[in-house]
Write a protein that holds these residues in place. Structure first.
Motif, PDB file in Angstrom:
ATOM      1  N   GLY A 115      36.098  23.621 -21.378  1.00 31.11           N
ATOM      2  CA  GLY A 115      35.247  22.463 -21.172  1.00 31.11           C
ATOM      3  C   GLY A 115      33.862  22.849 -20.672  1.00 31.11           C
ATOM      4  N   ASP A 116      33.429  24.057 -21.000  1.00 33.26           N
ATOM      5  CA  ASP A 116      32.127  24.538 -20.535  1.00 33.26           C
ATOM      6  C   ASP A 116      31.016  23.597 -21.011  1.00 33.26           C
ATOM      7  OD1 ASP A 116      29.659  26.221 -20.199  1.00 33.26           O
ATOM      8  OD2 ASP A 116      31.174  27.703 -19.627  1.00 33.26           O
ATOM      9  N   ALA A 117      30.062  23.327 -20.128  1.00 33.05           N
ATOM     10  CA  ALA A 117      28.955  22.432 -20.478  1.00 33.05           C
ATOM     11  C   ALA A 117      28.007  23.067 -21.486  1.00 33.05           C
ATOM     12  CB  ALA A 117      28.192  22.045 -19.213  1.00 33.05           C
ATOM     13  N   SER A 151      32.645  21.309 -15.857  1.00 31.81           N
ATOM     14  CA  SER A 151      31.712  21.013 -14.756  1.00 31.81           C
ATOM     15  C   SER A 151      30.950  19.737 -15.097  1.00 31.81           C
ATOM     16  CB  SER A 151      30.728  22.171 -14.555  1.00 31.81           C
ATOM     17  OG  SER A 151      29.966  22.381 -15.729  1.00 31.81           O
ATOM     18  N   GLY A 152      30.397  19.119 -14.067  1.00 38.31           N
ATOM     19  CA  GLY A 152      29.671  17.874 -14.267  1.00 38.31           C
ATOM     20  C   GLY A 152      30.395  16.705 -13.637  1.00 38.31           C
ATOM     21  N   SER A 153      30.037  15.489 -14.036  1.00 38.77           N
ATOM     22  CA  SER A 153      30.665  14.289 -13.496  1.00 38.77           C
ATOM     23  C   SER A 153      32.067  14.126 -14.067  1.00 38.77           C
ATOM     24  CB  SER A 153      29.828  13.058 -13.856  1.00 38.77           C
ATOM     25  OG  SER A 153      29.892  12.817 -15.262  1.00 38.77           O
ATOM     26  N   TYR A 154      32.795  13.181 -13.532  1.00 39.25           N
ATOM     27  CA  TYR A 154      34.152  12.875 -13.999  1.00 39.25           C
ATOM     28  C   TYR A 154      34.145  12.614 -15.506  1.00 39.25           C
ATOM     29  CZ  TYR A 154      38.730  10.397 -13.923  1.00 39.25           C
ATOM     30  OH  TYR A 154      40.033   9.994 -14.128  1.00 39.25           O
ATOM     31  N   ALA A 155      33.265  11.751 -15.952  1.00 38.21           N
ATOM     32  CA  ALA A 155      33.207  11.385 -17.369  1.00 38.21           C
ATOM     33  C   ALA A 155      32.715  12.540 -18.230  1.00 38.21           C
ATOM     34  CB  ALA A 155      32.299  10.171 -17.559  1.00 38.21           C
ATOM     35  N   GLU A 156      31.733  13.293 -17.723  1.00 35.23           N
ATOM     36  CA  GLU A 156      31.205  14.428 -18.493  1.00 35.23           C
ATOM     37  C   GLU A 156      32.276  15.492 -18.696  1.00 35.23           C
ATOM     38  OE1 GLU A 156      26.488  14.247 -17.112  1.00 35.23           O
ATOM     39  OE2 GLU A 156      27.963  15.393 -15.940  1.00 35.23           O
ATOM     40  N   GLN A 157      33.020  15.787 -17.628  1.00 38.69           N
ATOM     41  CA  GLN A 157      34.069  16.799 -17.747  1.00 38.69           C
ATOM     42  C   GLN A 157      35.181  16.338 -18.689  1.00 38.69           C
ATOM     43  OE1 GLN A 157      35.355  19.124 -14.319  1.00 38.69           O
ATOM     44  NE2 GLN A 157      33.821  18.092 -13.061  1.00 38.69           N
ATOM     45  N   LEU A 158      35.487  15.063 -18.642  1.00 40.07           N
ATOM     46  CA  LEU A 158      36.520  14.531 -19.541  1.00 40.07           C
ATOM     47  C   LEU A 158      36.108  14.736 -21.000  1.00 40.07           C
ATOM     48  CD1 LEU A 158      38.476  11.213 -19.038  1.00 40.07           C
ATOM     49  CD2 LEU A 158      37.711  11.920 -21.305  1.00 40.07           C
ATOM     50  N   ALA A 159      34.858  14.410 -21.309  1.00 38.21           N
ATOM     51  CA  ALA A 159      34.376  14.539 -22.689  1.00 38.21           C
ATOM     52  C   ALA A 159      34.309  15.992 -23.125  1.00 38.21           C
ATOM     53  CB  ALA A 159      33.003  13.882 -22.812  1.00 38.21           C
ATOM     54  N   LEU A 160      33.833  16.869 -22.253  1.00 38.31           N
ATOM     55  CA  LEU A 160      33.705  18.284 -22.591  1.00 38.31           C
ATOM     56  C   LEU A 160      35.066  18.938 -22.796  1.00 38.31           C
ATOM     57  CD1 LEU A 160      30.885  19.204 -20.059  1.00 38.31           C
ATOM     58  CD2 LEU A 160      30.683  19.293 -22.555  1.00 38.31           C
ATOM     59  N   ALA A 161      35.995  18.665 -21.881  1.00 37.03           N
ATOM     60  CA  ALA A 161      37.337  19.240 -22.003  1.00 37.03           C
ATOM     61  C   ALA A 161      38.031  18.738 -23.261  1.00 37.03           C
ATOM     62  CB  ALA A 161      38.170  18.905 -20.766  1.00 37.03           C
ATOM     63  N   LEU A 194      43.433  13.937 -16.389  1.00 33.99           N
ATOM     64  CA  LEU A 194      44.009  14.751 -17.454  1.00 33.99           C
ATOM     65  C   LEU A 194      44.700  13.882 -18.502  1.00 33.99           C
ATOM     66  CD1 LEU A 194      44.388  17.504 -18.598  1.00 33.99           C
ATOM     67  CD2 LEU A 194      46.367  17.860 -17.091  1.00 33.99           C
ATOM     68  N   ALA A 195      45.319  12.793 -18.065  1.00 33.31           N
ATOM     69  CA  ALA A 195      45.902  11.860 -19.040  1.00 33.31           C
ATOM     70  C   ALA A 195      44.797  11.259 -19.904  1.00 33.31           C
ATOM     71  CB  ALA A 195      46.675  10.753 -18.313  1.00 33.31           C
ATOM     72  N   GLY A 196      43.640  10.996 -19.289  1.00 32.63           N
ATOM     73  CA  GLY A 196      42.506  10.479 -20.045  1.00 32.63           C
ATOM     74  C   GLY A 196      42.007  11.476 -21.074  1.00 32.63           C
ATOM     75  N   VAL A 197      42.024  12.753 -20.709  1.00 25.09           N
ATOM     76  CA  VAL A 197      41.629  13.805 -21.660  1.00 25.09           C
ATOM     77  C   VAL A 197      42.581  13.803 -22.854  1.00 25.09           C
ATOM     78  CG1 VAL A 197      41.435  16.298 -22.018  1.00 25.09           C
ATOM     79  CG2 VAL A 197      40.542  15.268 -19.915  1.00 25.09           C
ATOM     80  N   MET A 198      43.881  13.704 -22.567  1.00 23.99           N
ATOM     81  CA  MET A 198      44.875  13.709 -23.646  1.00 23.99           C
ATOM     82  C   MET A 198      44.656  12.532 -24.607  1.00 23.99           C
ATOM     83  SD  MET A 198      46.784  16.378 -23.325  1.00 23.99           S
ATOM     84  CE  MET A 198      45.292  17.214 -22.785  1.00 23.99           C
ATOM     85  N   LYS A 199      44.390  11.378 -24.041  1.00 24.36           N
ATOM     86  CA  LYS A 199      44.166  10.191 -24.875  1.00 24.36           C
ATOM     87  C   LYS A 199      42.920  10.364 -25.726  1.00 24.36           C
ATOM     88  CE  LYS A 199      46.432   7.134 -21.550  1.00 24.36           C
ATOM     89  NZ  LYS A 199      46.223   6.100 -20.485  1.00 24.36           N
ATOM     90  N   ARG A 200      41.905  10.976 -25.138  1.00 22.94           N
ATOM     91  CA  ARG A 200      40.662  11.178 -25.880  1.00 22.94           C
ATOM     92  C   ARG A 200      40.852  12.195 -27.014  1.00 22.94           C
ATOM     93  NH1 ARG A 200      34.706  10.482 -23.769  1.00 22.94           N
ATOM     94  NH2 ARG A 200      33.541  11.358 -25.510  1.00 22.94           N
TER      95      ARG A 200
END
Length: 307
Positions: A115-117, A151-161, A194-200
């Motif tokens: 999930g590197d920026a 790294s970054g905000s909650y939402a940024e890390q979710l999107a990157l990961a 992490l559940a949000g990452v999976m859904k995304r």
């Protein structure tokens, strides 16, 4: 006896009459399940391996001969010089075949942040994992376990990961393999995140490997440590689970784990209809690695037999 343990045993007793007329493991509570199998994570023996008492090539034999475990989970950090090339993989494969054990998965670390920026670094991290997909395929594993570092905000890390994992998942599809993310510090130890990452990501071959004990978000071992509720986290991660890590540290005089209520957490696992491997990962110091593995296995067997 803990409330969770009493409830677990009461549930088992209440269904005994029904279970007598059905195959073993027909029910746990009201949800249909089948037996979970017990595997051994190589990290449980990391002190012995790093201390020179064992090598990665001894892992399969020791798992079967010392513990009667026929499923093994490799750790990339413990491979000699991280050799994922075909020649060394062939030796590992032969060792598993000689011992009569099944290679379940490889836990991969230190290959870059998925999930590197930085786009280039994220792409490089994805590429770094390819050799482990190749190794896992040759060994007959069903998955590699990776991390969702970002790294970054909650939402940024979710999107990157989600981006890095999704792209790696596409590659893993070519090998017929799963990519599993463990709650392993930082936001990955936040079950909702992490559940949000999976859904995304939304890919059937990208899932989770919930670890009973890795729900510390930051400051582990310090008074400022921030912990996510492990039982809530397990509930959130189990819908995506394709492997489970039974983390253990210490035990009471009844043989039950002190840090985690195994009866409560295994009820969560079973109620989600999980029927795969449950991997022992002993990290304690009160007893030696061999004894810790044996105690964890005995606890998992006791719970399984009571269901």
């Amino acid at each position: 006896m803990s409330l969770a343990r009493r409830q677990f045993l009461q549930t088992a007793a209440a269904t005994a009459a029904v279970a007598a007329t059905l195959p073993r493991w027909a029910f746990a509570g009201e949800k249909k399940v089948v037996p979970y199998r017990i595997s051994l994570a190589e990290w449980s023996l990391h002190k012995a391996i790093r201390g020179g008492e064992l090598t990665n090539l001894d892992f399969a034999r020791v798992s079967k001969e010392e513990f009667g475990i026929d499923g093994i989970e490799y750790v990339s950090q413990l491979w000699e010089d991280k050799q994922a090339g075909s020649e060394y993989v062939g030796k590992v494969k032969q060792a598993a075949a000689d011992a009569g054990v099944e290679s379940v998965l490889i836990m991969v670390d230190s290959e870059g942040a998925l999930g590197d920026a930085d786009d280039a670094k994220r792409t490089q991290a994805i590429d770094n994992h390819k050799k482990w997909l190749e190794a896992a395929k040759e060994l007959g594993c069903h998955a590699i376990r990776v991390n969702a570092q970002s790294s970054g905000s909650y939402a940024e890390q979710l999107a990157l990961a989600a981006d890095g994992l999704g792209r790696l998942g596409e590659i893993a599809d070519q090998y017929g393999l799963n990519v599993l993310v463990e709650n392993h510090g930082g936001l990955s130890s936040n079950g909702a995140w992490l559940a949000g990452v999976m859904k995304r990501v939304g890919r059937p071959n990208v899932g989770t490997l919930p670890d009973f004990g890795n729900f510390c978000i930051s400051g582990r071992g310090t008074p400022e440590a921030v912990w996510y509720d492990r039982y809530q986290g397990m509930e959130e991660l189990m819908p995506f689970a394709k492997a489970v890590s039974a983390k253990s540290y210490d035990f009471n005089e009844d043989g039950d784990a002190i840090e985690t209520d195994y009866y409560r957490v295994m009820k969560i696992v079973l109620n989600h209809g999980y029927s795969g491997w449950v991997g022992i990962e002993y990290e304690g110091s009160a007893v030696g690695e061999y004894e810790g593995i044996k105690r964890t296995k005995a606890l998992l067997e006791k719970i399984r037999d009571a269901a």
